[in-house]
Design an enzyme around this catalytic site. Structure first.
Site, PDB file in Angstrom:
ATOM      1  N   ARG A 158      13.209 -15.943   0.472  1.00 55.08           N
ATOM      2  CA  ARG A 158      12.638 -14.808   1.194  1.00 55.08           C
ATOM      3  C   ARG A 158      12.809 -13.506   0.422  1.00 55.08           C
ATOM      4  NH1 ARG A 158      15.764 -13.538   5.056  1.00 55.08           N
ATOM      5  NH2 ARG A 158      15.576 -15.501   6.207  1.00 55.08           N
TER       6      ARG A 158
ATOM      7  N   TYR B 104      -6.983   3.172   5.630  1.00 55.24           N
ATOM      8  CA  TYR B 104      -7.402   1.871   6.150  1.00 55.24           C
ATOM      9  C   TYR B 104      -7.047   1.763   7.643  1.00 55.24           C
ATOM     10  CZ  TYR B 104      -6.929  -3.129   7.099  1.00 55.24           C
ATOM     11  OH  TYR B 104      -6.996  -4.361   7.677  1.00 55.24           O
TER      12      TYR B 104
ATOM     13  N   ASP C  24      -0.903   4.831  -1.544  1.00 54.93           N
ATOM     14  CA  ASP C  24      -1.551   3.517  -1.556  1.00 54.93           C
ATOM     15  C   ASP C  24      -2.604   3.558  -2.658  1.00 54.93           C
ATOM     16  OD1 ASP C  24      -3.276   1.344  -1.142  1.00 54.93           O
ATOM     17  OD2 ASP C  24      -2.881   1.303   1.023  1.00 54.93           O
TER      18      ASP C  24
ATOM     19  N   LYS D 162      -6.595  -7.348  -3.074  1.00 56.46           N
ATOM     20  CA  LYS D 162      -7.830  -6.753  -3.570  1.00 56.46           C
ATOM     21  C   LYS D 162      -7.927  -6.906  -5.089  1.00 56.46           C
ATOM     22  CE  LYS D 162      -8.151  -6.138   0.648  1.00 56.46           C
ATOM     23  NZ  LYS D 162      -7.342  -5.231   1.397  1.00 56.46           N
TER      24      LYS D 162
HETATM   25  O1  7XF Z   1      -2.585  -6.585   4.357  1.00 53.42           O
HETATM   26  P1  7XF Z   1      -3.703  -6.483   3.371  1.00 53.42           P
HETATM   27  O2  7XF Z   1      -3.393  -7.177   2.074  1.00 53.42           O
HETATM   28  O3  7XF Z   1      -5.034  -6.861   3.959  1.00 53.42           O
HETATM   29  O4  7XF Z   1      -3.799  -4.929   2.930  1.00 53.42           O
HETATM   30  C1  7XF Z   1      -3.928  -3.876   3.836  1.00 53.42           C
HETATM   31  C2  7XF Z   1      -4.595  -2.731   3.150  1.00 53.42           C
HETATM   32  C3  7XF Z   1      -3.799  -1.721   2.645  1.00 53.42           C
HETATM   33  N1  7XF Z   1      -4.334  -0.660   2.005  1.00 53.42           N
HETATM   34  C4  7XF Z   1      -5.657  -0.563   1.804  1.00 53.42           C
HETATM   35  C5  7XF Z   1      -6.205   0.622   1.105  1.00 53.42           C
HETATM   36  C6  7XF Z   1      -6.505  -1.565   2.283  1.00 53.42           C
HETATM   37  O5  7XF Z   1      -7.809  -1.433   2.068  1.00 53.42           O
HETATM   38  C7  7XF Z   1      -5.969  -2.673   2.964  1.00 53.42           C
HETATM   39  C8  7XF Z   1      -6.821  -3.758   3.476  1.00 53.42           C
HETATM   40  N2  7XF Z   1      -8.191  -3.436   3.611  1.00 53.42           N
HETATM   41  C9  7XF Z   1      -9.223  -4.450   3.798  1.00 53.42           C
HETATM   42  C10 7XF Z   1     -10.575  -3.728   3.839  1.00 53.42           C
HETATM   43  O6  7XF Z   1     -10.598  -2.480   3.947  1.00 53.42           O
HETATM   44  O7  7XF Z   1     -11.589  -4.376   3.694  1.00 53.42           O
HETATM   45  C11 7XF Z   1      -8.912  -5.278   4.991  1.00 53.42           C
HETATM   46  C12 7XF Z   1      -9.982  -6.040   5.657  1.00 53.42           C
HETATM   47  S1  7XF Z   1      -9.928  -5.823   7.461  1.00 53.42           S
END
Ligand code: 7XF
Length: 400
Positions: free
Chosen positions: A64, A117, A189, A214
């Site tokens: 973990r 987000y 971020d 991403k």
């Molecule tokens: O937990 P994840 O790996 O999905 O990441 C969360 C997240 C954190 N920071 C940014 C700038 C993000 O864009 C995201 C996730 N975003 C996707 C999107 O905007 O398409 C999630 C799909 S609902």
């Protein structure tokens, strides 16, 4: 280049992304680091195990908190972002929550930019207040307003740049100076930019985080996250935020996928950015489009800041059609190659409607205040042949 210069020159980005922290000789010559598919690790002696638990001996204890695949990735990501140490997590949300629940306690305050987000926004505005943490939602492009909104109680400033979904760009150095004046930690971020386009730590931020789901993973086949910052703070986040607050660790298999993605990050970003620029230019000249947001277009409101802060302009853009969301939905349904899906940074070009998808959890009032209009569409430009992407966008617009 003289021999001495060559020897002292730091290795380039992709070289470190491919090689750093792994010697094939340590694993039977395997070119690719093994997937350590194990939940726990054997102690050589009882005393050795106890010493590791006390932090008096290095080594692996339990999956973990640390796995050899994570160690390689963390060393690579720390080097690529220019930080002391890194920590991988099961997702971007896991990176965010492990960090915030380590840095913040009841009675503290956190200030966030108003455009982030959707689930990150919900985390700050809906989850943290339940634990007695105050949240200020501020426009970080207005550093005067930010200075007025924060105080000694503000322990953390958090923002995205470029921001999800409308690509607003925040001046990292300016926000860091305002935050540091009250002793707050500045957390960025960097998911949309990646360390190829900008390194927030070199501009004064204290901590950088990513959704590795991403661009870092890059192939739409995994969820992951990573946090990079000072070694003492990362140690604290690992031993509390990761170990017993969230427990949301990156799986050994996803370590393998993320490592594979990182190897091609630099060349992928070059293609994402050049294709996105071509699509942005085409959309800007199209009669059905009322507004395009792309940091690389000269009429983007923060074009000068984006040019100064980012090496390239990114692979994402957002835009609105004339006729608003009715035409936006019809446009999405007309697409033949481009995939209707959330997420971003994949090989496939993806389109989504923030108001009803990634930012549906944000109230309509807050969306309106934060520049997330109902007609906005977001495009993550992929790695297909750019002519095919352009042709699909064009045919979907012309079929309206
Ligand atoms: O937990 P994840 O790996 O999905 O990441 C969360 C997240 C954190 N920071 C940014 C700038 C993000 O864009 C995201 C996730 N975003 C996707 C999107 O905007 O398409 C999630 C799909 S609902």
């Amino acid at each position: 280049m003289s021999d001495a210069t060559r020897r002292n020159r730091p290795q380039g980005f992709s070289t470190r992304a491919i090689h750093l922290g792994y010697d094939p000789a340590s694993a039977h010559g395997a070119l690719t680091p093994p997937i350590y598919m194990t939940s726990t690790f054997a102690f050589e002696t009882a005393e050795a195990g106890s010493e590791m638990f006390r932090g008096e001996r290095a080594g692996y204890i339990y999956g973990r908190t640390k796995n050899p695949g994570q160690t390689i990735l963390e060393e690579r990501m720390a080097s690529l972002e220019g930080g002391e140490a890194g920590m991988t997590t099961a997702s971007g949300m896991a990176a965010l929550s492990a960090t915030m629940m380590t840095l913040l306690s009841a009675g503290d305050e956190v200030a966030i930019d108003h455009t982030i987000y959707g689930n990150s926004y919900a985390y700050f505005t809906q989850a943290l207040p339940r634990f007695g943490i105050g949240v200020k939602v501020v426009d970080f492009t207005d550093t005067g307003a930010l200075r007025d909104a924060i105080s000694e109680r503000t322990r953390v400033l958090f923002f995205e740049t470029p921001a999800n979904p409308n690509l607003r760009v925040i001046d990292i150095a300016a926000v860091a100076a305002v935050g540091h004046a009250v002793g707050a930690r500045v957390v960025v971020d960097n998911t949309f930019a990646t360390p190829i386009l900008q390194r927030p730590l070199s501009l004064g931020a204290d901590i950088v985080m990513h959704s590795a789901t991403k661009y870092l993973g890059g192939h739409g086949d995994m969820l992951g996250g990573v946090v990079i910052g000072p070694a003492d703070v990362m140690g604290q986040i690992r031993s509390t935020g990761l170990r017993w607050i969230t427990g949301a660790t990156l799986s050994p298999f996803n370590c393998f996928l993320m490592m594979r993605g990182l190897k091609t990050l630099e060349i992928r970003m070059e293609r994402h950015c050049s294709s996105a620029f071509a699509v942005a230019q085409m959309l800007q000249g199209h009669s059905r489009i009322s507004r395009v947001s792309y940091p690389g277009l000269p009429d983007f409101p923060q074009y000068d800041l984006a040019k100064r802060q980012m090496a390239m302009s990114g692979g994402l853009l957002s835009f609105e059609l004339d006729g608003g969301i009715a035409n936006g939905m019809a446009f999405m349904n007309n697409l033949k190659l481009i995939t209707r899906a959330v997420s971003l940074g994949d090989a496939e070009t993806l389109v989504q409607h923030p108001a009803s998808m990634t930012h549906a959890i944000v109230s309509p009032e807050d969306r309106a205040k934060n520049g997330i209009t109902d007609g906005l569409l977001r495009l993550s430009v992929g790695l297909e042949n750019p002519d095919d992407i352009l042709e699909d966008v064009e045919q979907a617009l012309n079929a309206l």
